[in-house]
Motif scaffolding. Structure first.
Motif, PDB file in Angstrom:
ATOM      1  N   SER A   1      58.590  -9.433  30.379  1.00  0.00           N
ATOM      2  CA  SER A   1      57.368  -9.721  31.129  1.00  0.00           C
ATOM      3  C   SER A   1      57.493  -9.198  32.557  1.00  0.00           C
ATOM      4  N   ALA A   2      58.660  -9.417  33.181  1.00  0.00           N
ATOM      5  CA  ALA A   2      58.861  -8.948  34.561  1.00  0.00           C
ATOM      6  C   ALA A   2      58.807  -7.433  34.631  1.00  0.00           C
ATOM      7  N   ILE A   3      59.425  -6.754  33.683  1.00  0.00           N
ATOM      8  CA  ILE A   3      59.405  -5.288  33.670  1.00  0.00           C
ATOM      9  C   ILE A   3      57.982  -4.779  33.508  1.00  0.00           C
ATOM     10  N   LEU A   4      57.227  -5.383  32.590  1.00  0.00           N
ATOM     11  CA  LEU A   4      55.848  -4.950  32.378  1.00  0.00           C
ATOM     12  C   LEU A   4      55.013  -5.167  33.622  1.00  0.00           C
ATOM     13  N   THR A   5      55.218  -6.286  34.306  1.00  0.00           N
ATOM     14  CA  THR A   5      54.465  -6.562  35.523  1.00  0.00           C
ATOM     15  C   THR A   5      54.822  -5.554  36.604  1.00  0.00           C
ATOM     16  N   LEU A   6      56.123  -5.264  36.767  1.00  0.00           N
ATOM     17  CA  LEU A   6      56.536  -4.276  37.766  1.00  0.00           C
ATOM     18  C   LEU A   6      56.013  -2.897  37.403  1.00  0.00           C
ATOM     19  N   GLY A   7      56.093  -2.540  36.114  1.00  0.00           N
ATOM     20  CA  GLY A   7      55.588  -1.240  35.669  1.00  0.00           C
ATOM     21  C   GLY A   7      54.113  -1.116  35.923  1.00  0.00           C
ATOM     22  N   ALA A   8      53.372  -2.190  35.677  1.00  0.00           N
ATOM     23  CA  ALA A   8      51.931  -2.162  35.889  1.00  0.00           C
ATOM     24  C   ALA A   8      51.611  -2.004  37.362  1.00  0.00           C
ATOM     25  N   ALA A   9      52.436  -2.589  38.243  1.00  0.00           N
ATOM     26  CA  ALA A   9      52.157  -2.521  39.675  1.00  0.00           C
ATOM     27  C   ALA A   9      52.269  -1.092  40.204  1.00  0.00           C
ATOM     28  N   LYS A  10      53.027  -0.237  39.522  1.00  0.00           N
ATOM     29  CA  LYS A  10      53.200   1.144  39.978  1.00  0.00           C
ATOM     30  C   LYS A  10      51.958   1.991  39.758  1.00  0.00           C
ATOM     31  N   GLU A  11      51.156   1.657  38.715  1.00  0.00           N
ATOM     32  CA  GLU A  11      49.977   2.461  38.416  1.00  0.00           C
ATOM     33  C   GLU A  11      48.849   2.101  39.368  1.00  0.00           C
ATOM     34  N   ALA A  12      48.116   3.100  39.830  1.00  0.00           N
ATOM     35  CA  ALA A  12      47.061   2.876  40.809  1.00  0.00           C
ATOM     36  C   ALA A  12      45.981   1.935  40.280  1.00  0.00           C
ATOM     37  N   SER A  13      45.630   2.064  39.009  1.00  0.00           N
ATOM     38  CA  SER A  13      44.544   1.255  38.478  1.00  0.00           C
ATOM     39  C   SER A  13      45.047   0.146  37.566  1.00  0.00           C
ATOM     40  N   ALA A  14      46.281  -0.278  37.763  1.00  0.00           N
ATOM     41  CA  ALA A  14      46.880  -1.244  36.841  1.00  0.00           C
ATOM     42  C   ALA A  14      46.354  -2.645  37.111  1.00  0.00           C
ATOM     43  N   LEU A  15      45.309  -3.017  36.385  1.00  0.00           N
ATOM     44  CA  LEU A  15      44.720  -4.330  36.562  1.00  0.00           C
ATOM     45  C   LEU A  15      45.035  -5.248  35.403  1.00  0.00           C
ATOM     46  N   PHE A  16      45.610  -4.719  34.330  1.00  0.00           N
ATOM     47  CA  PHE A  16      46.041  -5.557  33.218  1.00  0.00           C
ATOM     48  C   PHE A  16      47.536  -5.784  33.313  1.00  0.00           C
ATOM     49  N   VAL A  17      47.949  -6.994  32.969  1.00  0.00           N
ATOM     50  CA  VAL A  17      49.363  -7.283  32.783  1.00  0.00           C
ATOM     51  C   VAL A  17      49.525  -7.626  31.314  1.00  0.00           C
ATOM     52  N   ILE A  18      50.340  -6.833  30.626  1.00  0.00           N
ATOM     53  CA  ILE A  18      50.628  -7.076  29.211  1.00  0.00           C
ATOM     54  C   ILE A  18      52.063  -7.575  29.154  1.00  0.00           C
ATOM     55  N   SER A  19      52.243  -8.789  28.633  1.00  0.00           N
ATOM     56  CA  SER A  19      53.566  -9.413  28.674  1.00  0.00           C
ATOM     57  C   SER A  19      53.902 -10.048  27.330  1.00  0.00           C
ATOM     58  N   ASN A  20      55.117 -10.599  27.258  1.00  0.00           N
ATOM     59  CA  ASN A  20      55.582 -11.316  26.061  1.00  0.00           C
ATOM     60  C   ASN A  20      55.382 -10.493  24.786  1.00  0.00           C
ATOM     61  N   VAL A  21      55.699  -9.208  24.848  1.00  0.00           N
ATOM     62  CA  VAL A  21      55.510  -8.326  23.696  1.00  0.00           C
ATOM     63  C   VAL A  21      56.690  -8.492  22.746  1.00  0.00           C
ATOM     64  N   THR A  22      56.382  -8.869  21.503  1.00  0.00           N
ATOM     65  CA  THR A  22      57.422  -9.031  20.486  1.00  0.00           C
ATOM     66  C   THR A  22      56.951  -8.376  19.190  1.00  0.00           C
ATOM     67  N   MET A  23      57.918  -8.062  18.326  1.00  0.00           N
ATOM     68  CA  MET A  23      57.609  -7.442  17.037  1.00  0.00           C
ATOM     69  C   MET A  23      58.365  -8.138  15.923  1.00  0.00           C
ATOM     70  N   THR A  24      57.762  -8.128  14.743  1.00  0.00           N
ATOM     71  CA  THR A  24      58.468  -8.430  13.507  1.00  0.00           C
ATOM     72  C   THR A  24      58.309  -7.172  12.659  1.00  0.00           C
ATOM     73  N   THR A  25      58.764  -7.185  11.419  1.00  0.00           N
ATOM     74  CA  THR A  25      58.623  -5.984  10.592  1.00  0.00           C
ATOM     75  C   THR A  25      57.165  -5.677  10.252  1.00  0.00           C
ATOM     76  N   ASN A  26      56.277  -6.667  10.390  1.00  0.00           N
ATOM     77  CA  ASN A  26      54.881  -6.393  10.047  1.00  0.00           C
ATOM     78  C   ASN A  26      53.876  -6.919  11.077  1.00  0.00           C
ATOM     79  N   SER A  27      54.336  -7.154  12.322  1.00  0.00           N
ATOM     80  CA  SER A  27      53.383  -7.619  13.328  1.00  0.00           C
ATOM     81  C   SER A  27      53.831  -7.268  14.742  1.00  0.00           C
ATOM     82  N   VAL A  28      52.841  -7.232  15.633  1.00  0.00           N
ATOM     83  CA  VAL A  28      53.068  -7.062  17.067  1.00  0.00           C
ATOM     84  C   VAL A  28      52.297  -8.187  17.748  1.00  0.00           C
ATOM     85  N   THR A  29      52.958  -8.908  18.659  1.00  0.00           N
ATOM     86  CA  THR A  29      52.310  -9.975  19.415  1.00  0.00           C
ATOM     87  C   THR A  29      52.458  -9.674  20.900  1.00  0.00           C
ATOM     88  N   PHE A  30      51.401  -9.927  21.669  1.00  0.00           N
ATOM     89  CA  PHE A  30      51.450  -9.700  23.113  1.00  0.00           C
ATOM     90  C   PHE A  30      50.449 -10.613  23.804  1.00  0.00           C
TER      91      PHE A  30
END
Length: 193
Positions: A10-39
């Protein structure tokens, strides 16, 4: 251990988003299983360029690296979304997960243009076929529009794998060391003056 990894991701995604000029979304808590993606997504579309083309109401997740393991070009499976990514728009077509011209993706179309879309701490799970390798290295990029067929706005990304807690500890110790060296230099320069 999973909590620490999720917080770091979550911290990495927030920092990464802050670098983009138009970064207004924060996408965090991204996890995967073999058949799903949750964020979790939070923010709004106001700072992103409207693709303004046929695929504008689309949201695409694009998979790079080894995290997508589809057996081939003709392998498609329907998506099941646990809900909309946005507070004020709903999914009109859930789409599929598959490979098109060598690009691995998941997509959904929304009810209308997303120029005013808002997300308030929404957690979404996309379930599909057994096509993911959660322990592999790679990236999930989130796009407004279709990056394969038209201009699109990247609204976020998540990098895998999340570093192990021991790696986090080493990074923290390194950061403390740099701070200590900076303080020592300041003290030395003050003593000289």
């Amino acid at each position: 251990m999973k909590k620490i990894a999720a917080l770091f991701c979550s911290a990495i995604l927030t920092l990464g988003a802050a670098k983009e000029a138009s970064a207004l979304f924060v996408i965090s808590n991204v996890t995967m299983t073999t058949n799903s993606v949750t964020f979790t997504i939070d923010g709004d579309m106001s700072g992103y360029a409207d693709p303004n083309v046929l695929y504008e109401p689309a949201i695409r997740l694009v998979y790079s690296g080894d995290i997508y393991t589809s057996p081939g070009e003709s392998s498609f499976t329907p998506n099941v979304w646990s809900g909309s990514m946005f507070d004020n728009h709903f999914i009109s077509i859930s789409g599929n997960t598959g490979t098109w011209s060598g690009n691995n993706y998941t997509w959904a179309n929304y009810d209308s243009s997303l120029f005013d879309a808002v997300a308030t701490n929404r957690t979404v799970t996309i379930t599909t076929g057994n096509y993911f390798n959660p322990s592999a290295a790679g990236m999930i990029s989130f796009y407004w529009g279709s990056p394969f067929e038209s201009p699109a706005s990247k609204i976020g990304e998540a990098t895998f794998p999340v570093p192990e807690p021991s790696t986090l500890m080493l990074l923290g110790i390194g950061g403390l060391g740099v701070m200590g060296m900076t303080r020592a230099k300041r003290r030395k320069s003050l003593d000289v003056a």
